[in-house]
Structure formats: structure tokens, C-alpha cells
Enzyme design. Structure first.
Site, PDB file in Angstrom:
ATOM      1  N   LYS A 175       0.843  -1.198   0.000  1.00  0.00           N
ATOM      2  CA  LYS A 175       0.000   0.000   0.000  1.00  0.00           C
ATOM      3  C   LYS A 175       0.883   1.254   0.000  1.00  0.00           C
ATOM      4  O   LYS A 175       2.018   1.220   0.470  1.00  0.00           O
ATOM      5  CB  LYS A 175      -0.922   0.008   1.228  1.00  0.00           C
TER       6      LYS A 175
HETATM    7  C1  LIG Z   1      -4.767  -4.939   0.942  1.00  0.00           C
HETATM    8  C2  LIG Z   1      -6.235  -5.092   0.937  1.00  0.00           C
HETATM    9  C3  LIG Z   1      -6.916  -5.696   2.020  1.00  0.00           C
HETATM   10  C4  LIG Z   1      -6.214  -6.393   3.153  1.00  0.00           C
HETATM   11  O1  LIG Z   1      -5.378  -5.584   3.937  1.00  0.00           O
HETATM   12  P1  LIG Z   1      -4.207  -6.307   4.796  1.00  0.00           P
HETATM   13  O2  LIG Z   1      -3.593  -5.214   5.563  1.00  0.00           O
HETATM   14  O3  LIG Z   1      -3.275  -6.946   3.823  1.00  0.00           O
HETATM   15  O4  LIG Z   1      -4.869  -7.312   5.682  1.00  0.00           O
HETATM   16  C5  LIG Z   1      -8.301  -5.709   1.989  1.00  0.00           C
HETATM   17  N1  LIG Z   1      -8.995  -5.188   0.960  1.00  0.00           N
HETATM   18  C6  LIG Z   1      -8.387  -4.620  -0.101  1.00  0.00           C
HETATM   19  C7  LIG Z   1      -9.208  -4.008  -1.195  1.00  0.00           C
HETATM   20  C8  LIG Z   1      -6.984  -4.566  -0.150  1.00  0.00           C
HETATM   21  O5  LIG Z   1      -6.385  -4.006  -1.211  1.00  0.00           O
END
Ligand SMILES: *Cc1c(COP(=O)(O)O)cnc(C)c1O
Length: 401
Positions: A199
Site C-alpha cells: 500500500k
Molecule cells: C490490501 C487489501 C486488504 C487487506 O489488507 P491487509 O492489511 O493486507 O490485511 C483488503 N482489501 C483490499 C481491497 C486490499 O487491497
């Protein structure tokens, strides 16, 4: 001669170094960074300390929201939010999303009901959402695809009229903006962010639930602590969802740089578009002109007929040039093994199917140079020029050439 050919046909790759599809961005580290880390390690608090509190305040202020509750991941944030709401029934959500959206519903016993997406924005279509909403619908769980805002106002109107909550999976969207200029994180009952390494803002692993609802925030702080309000008498089936102090310190170190990184990501995305916008067979994700995406991923749709190669053939040709890509989100949830039970009738989600079939994420790094973008685009164009040959070769089984 072979120098002009794509690598998949025996040519020399244009790029001398491999390009990853994404890379975690970490702000430069001076002595203050190491002092902060050392302060954590000698403070006696590796969890539930001053860094967590500071990070929560800074994120709430950055977004412009009353409460930011830090958790150990985006998945944890989604799961705990649905748990605190204590909902039963159906969760209307897109199938075109990361698996964690669906998992959070299933860990809470909610039945997914998959709504189709808009083929241009890749976000859940309000009309499709409306037609799936029944008396059994407990909530709408919408997603901001790749960090671009979904049609939140239409979804909110729908939820308000039905008296159900709207929860937004904003995992990829920290720092993005709605078309009205407000930051993502300010709408719905709660929005959930992820800070995992792919992210735009990362702290290793982590997440945030942000909400203007003080009661929900209070319950979430208990839920992330096993459901223990402090007297060992749990009030909700919570989890250990805490964000460690070292992660919070890293997140605080990175947060001030986020606007600069997002501006760079937007420039890179614009450069890709400028270079490839006239190329038949490649289309970009659309969004309202005044909205701001975080470009967690830079996604294009490859039209097999117009481009001359399928998405998978292009991905393979790029891999041989040392350029990594990803197929987000393919397969979509309704075709994943864990969701067999919630499979939908063939043809029920036509836009989800066609987008999943053609989508490809191209490399986007927060410190990427314009030159590198141009080179990747020339590689793509060169592959396209040789599409007939590449396609014959892959029809013959990939060998030779
Ligand atoms: C990355 C992501 C998640 C999960 O987040 P984590 O921190 O990896 O558990 C959930 N939904 C979407 C749309 C994502 O891109």
C-alpha cells in the site's frame, strides 16, 4: 536484427534492470529515525504505547475524522468492524475485490451477495447493489478499487433508505479524495485502511478503522484487545488486533511523506496514460475528474482483439523483458475455491468477468522516474508490434521462435 525484437522472440530486453510491479516506500532514515526506534525499545512498551496513540492522532488529523483506531492489518480492521456491528444476514459487496473483503464477512458468518461493477471505474455499481438489496441485507460493504473512490453518495442514499450501514473497504485508499474534495475515510459508518507493504503508506503490517461514530470507535478499541474492556470480563468475541509500537513508529515516520509520494504516483499514472492513450487495445481505469486515486495499482485492461494479444500473453512477454505485472483481481471472489458455495450463475456478473479477464497492473513505484515509465511503455508498444508473431509462437506451445 534481433535487437529490435521483444525478448520473448529472442531479442535483447530494452531494460537493463528488472522492474518489480510494486515496492514498499520508506522515508529516508536519519538519526531521528533510529532514536525513535531506540526509544520504543527502551520504553518498556512494545505494544499499547505512546507511538500507537501518536499515530492514531496523526492519521485522524490527516484524514479529518474524529476517530482512527489502529489495528494489526486491514483484514483485522474489516473483521473487527463487522464483529462490533453484530450483523446477521447478507453482505452486499463486489466480487471484484481482494479476498480479504469477503473473508471479513465470512469470519462473521455473513453471506456474501456479489454485485457487479462499472466496467470503466471497476467500482461496485449502485444500480447492481440496489437490485441485490433485500430485507435480509445486513450491510453494504463497498470497495475503493486500487485507491480510487467508489460511488459513495449513491451507495449511502441506498443504505440510508434501507436503514443499513455502509462500510467502506478503503484498504488501498489512504490519502485519496472523493470528487467533492473530502478525504477518503470521511464517509460511510466506517472506512478501513491497510498499511501492508504494497500500500502507498506502510508500516510493515497494519491497518486503521476510521469513523466519526464514537461508540463504534470505543467498541473497536475493546475488540482489538480480545474483547477485554479491562476487567477480564470480555464483552465481545474479540481478537488480538493490536499494532506493535515499532510498526506505529515506522508509520509515523512515513506519514508526512505520503502526500509527496501520492503526487508522484499520480504523475507516473498520467505519464503511462499519455504514452499509451492512443494505443488500441489498452484502456485505463476511469474516475471522476475531481477525484484523487492513490494509484495503489496502475491497472489497464487489455482487449485481446484490439491489442493482438491476451492479457496473459502480454504479461508473459513483459516478464521475459524483466518487467513484473500482476493480475488483480483475477479470479474474482465468486470464482475462488473458498467461495464455491457462493458461486453465481454464469453471466450474472458480466462486467466483473470481463474486467477480471483483461486486467493487468503495470509497475508503479513511488520513486519511479519518467524515463523508466517511457521505457516500459516502449517495451509494451514493441510487444504489440510483434503481436502476430508472439501469438503464433504461443499457439505452437511457446517453444522455439
Ligand atoms: C490490501 C487489501 C486488504 C487487506 O489488507 P491487509 O492489511 O493486507 O490485511 C483488503 N482489501 C483490499 C481491497 C486490499 O487491497
Amino acid at each position: 536484427m534481433s535487437a529490435d525484437k521483444p525478448a520473448i522472440l529472442g531479442g535483447t530486453p530494452i531494460l537493463s534492470k528488472k522492474v518489480p510491479v510494486t515496492r514498499p516506500t520508506v522515508a529516508p532514515r536519519g538519526p531521528e529515525f533510529y532514536q525513535a526506534m531506540d526509544r520504543v525499545l527502551t520504553s518498556g512498551f512494545l505494544t499499547k504505547g505512546a507511538e500507537l496513540e501518536g499515530f492514531e492522532h496523526e492519521v485522524a488529523a490527516f484524514i479529518g475524522v474524529r476517530n482512527a483506531v489502529a489495528v494489526s492489518s486491514g483484514t483485522m480492521g474489516l473483521t473487527l468492524t463487522l464483529r462490533c456491528l453484530g450483523l446477521l444476514g447478507h453482505a452486499v459487496m463486489p466480487s471484484f475485490t481482494f479476498m480479504a473483503t469477503g473473508h471479513a464477512a465470512r469470519w462473521n458468518g455473513l453471506e456474501p451477495r456479489f454485485a457487479d461493477i462499472d466496467p470503466h471505474t471497476f467500482a461496485m455499481a449502485p444500480r447492481a447493489t440496489d437490485s441485490l438489496t433485500t430485507s435480509e441485507t445486513a450491510l453494504v460493504l463497498a470497495v475503493h478499487p486500487f485507491g480510487a473512490p467508489c460511488e459513495v453518495d449513491e451507495l449511502q442514499t441506498l443504505c440510508t433508505s434501507r436503514g443499513i450501514p455502509l462500510i467502506l473497504d478503503a484498504a488501498a485508499a489512504l490519502g485519496g479524495c472523493y470528487p467533492d474534495g473530502s478525504r477518503i475515510g470521511t464517509k460511510g459508518l466506517a472506512e478501513i485502511f491497510s498499511l501492508s507493504p504494497t500500500k502507498p503508506l506502510t508500516c510493515g503490517e497494519g491497518g486503521f478503522i476510521v469513523t466519526n461514530n464514537d461508540d463504534l470507535a470505543k467498541e473497536l478499541r475493546i475488540a482489538r484487545e480480545y474483547g477485554n474492556p479491562g476487567n477480564q470480563n470480555s464483552v465481545v468475541i474479540g481478537l488480538n488486533g493490536r499494532m506493535p509500537e515499532l510498526s506505529a513508529a515506522l508509520g509515523r515516520h512515513n506519514l508526512p511523506r505520503l502526500p509527496e509520494w501520492l503526487a508522484r504516483r499520480a504523475e507516473v499514472a498520467a505519464r503511462y496514460q499519455d504514452n499509451l492513450k492512443d494505443t488500441e487495445g489498452i484502456t485505463f481505469q476511469r474516475m471522476p475528474r475531481t477525484a484523487k486515486s492513490t494509484y495503489k495499482d496502475l491497472c489497464v485492461i487489455i482487449d485481446r482483439e484490439l491489442f493482438g494479444l491476451s492479457r496473459d500473453m502480454l504479461a508473459d512477454a513483459l516478464r521475459q523483458e524483466g518487467i513484473s505485472t500482476r493480475r488483480y483481481f483475477d479470479p474474482p471472489l465468486h470464482r475462488q475455491a473458498a467461495y464455491r458455495q457462493w458461486a453465481v450463475a454464469p453471466g450474472a456478473l458480466p462486467h466483473t468477468e470481463s474486467v477480471a479477464d483483461g486486467i493487468l497492473s503495470l509497475p508503479l513505484l513511488s520513486d519511479m522516474s519518467a524515463d523508466l515509465v517511457d521505457q516500459i511503455c516502449s517495451v509494451i508498444l514493441r510487444i504489440r508490434e510483434h503481436s502476430a508473431e508472439i501469438s503464433c509462437r504461443s499457439a505452437r506451445g511457446g517453444a522455439g521462435g
